[in-house]
Design a protein around this motif. Structure first.
Motif: not given
Length: 319
Positions: A5, A156-157, A160
């Motif tokens: 992150r 993460l993308e 998300d």
């Protein structure tokens, strides 16, 4: 996860939030739901921009102004781009057999380029020697954790985006992309299957994953230059064993068919490594039937003449 992150916060915004879209054309041809994560939508047209940004940011923060790396082409471009923005001198060592288009782009981005005989492993040895003799930072893709953390921001993308998917297909070379994305996926959505894909002509990491110990090869024989390593890094293999559910090998003909399908069905000009996910579906349609699969299109730095030979079409200049 905290470091991943944090990596997202230091990466240049133009390298983040790459498109993720459902491709009806691919779905019709492959018999499953397919989402494409388009990692070519940045200035160096490769996912390696993410890791390069993390590396260069850290060097600049500590006042270091030079680095050297070995590259099949994409890492060198990425480090050249990130280094130029921060006043870092970048030297790239590449094999003479690397695609000319990639080498030209490295020079155009202002990096020093040394071309050596032999394959990528010869370039890696020369880069290590240069770093030692010149006293500068050696950046080793996949071994340097920053390259993995940068790649992991893709994971993460994906999570998300809140679009449910059943499997993610990841090109497997040195392992930064597979271990980075795999770590995030297995941490946050553990039910998703992480499948690594490598050419049959460059199988070292896949064979190592299957045997659970390092397996080397004497040579490689694949058009997918970006994943054509012969000596897996033990620490990277250890990470891969923790996150990969499967590792598969695909034929060269399937890679070419995948490139052609990405062009015809999605309008994407990609390098061979970026077509590995589609190639895996083509070779095992029953496995993916009825599922929602994400494939990471990891690079589009391809030599136009070679692309024409393989696919039968010529990418436009600058594509």
């Amino acid at each position: 996860m905290d470091r991943i992150r944090a990596a997202r916060r230091v990466i240049d915004p133009v390298c983040l939030a790459t498109p993720l879209f459902r491709s009806g054309g691919l779905e019709q041809g492959l018999g499953c739901a397919v989402s494409v994560k388009l990692e070519t939508a940045n200035p160096v047209r490769s996912f390696k921009a993410r890791g390069a940004e993390v590396v260069a940011s850290g060097l600049a923060e500590h006042g270091r102004r030079a680095l050297v790396c070995a590259s099949a082409g994409n890492l060198g471009q990425a480090l050249a781009w990130s280094g130029r923005a921060r006043g870092i001198d970048v030297t790239v060592v590449a094999s003479r057999s690397a695609p000319a288009a990639k080498l030209e782009r490295i020079r155009a981005l202002g990096a020093g380029l040394e071309v050596v005989d032999g394959d990528f492993e010869a370039a890696r040895e020369r880069a290590a020697a240069l770093a030692l003799s010149d006293g500068v930072r050696l950046v080793e893709d996949s071994l340097d954790i920053e390259t993995c953390e940068g790649a992991a921001t893709i994971g993460l993308e994906l999570v998300d985006a809140a679009v449910p998917f059943d499997a993610v297909l990841i090109a497997l070379g040195g392992g930064a992309l597979a271990t980075g994305v795999g770590h995030v996926v297995k941490t946050l959505v553990p039910a998703v299957e992480v499948i690594c894909v490598q050419p049959l002509g460059a199988p070292a990491m896949t064979r190592s994953w299957r045997r659970r110990s390092v397996v080397t090869t004497d040579s490689t024989d694949t058009i997918a230059d970006g994943v054509a390593g012969r000596y897996p890094i033990p620490a990277v293999l250890d990470d891969l064993l923790l996150v990969a559910d499967d590792a598969v090998l695909v034929e060269e003909a399937s890679i070419v068919a995948g490139m052609r399908m990405l062009l015809d069905a999605a309008g994407l000009v990609v390098e061979p490594s970026a077509a590995l996910g589609v190639a895996a579906i083509l070779e095992d349609r029953d496995r993916f039937a009825g599922r929602h699969v994400v494939t990471i299109v990891c690079g589009s730095n391809v030599d136009p003449d070679a692309y024409r030979r393989w696919v039968g079409a010529v990418p436009a200049p600058g594509t």
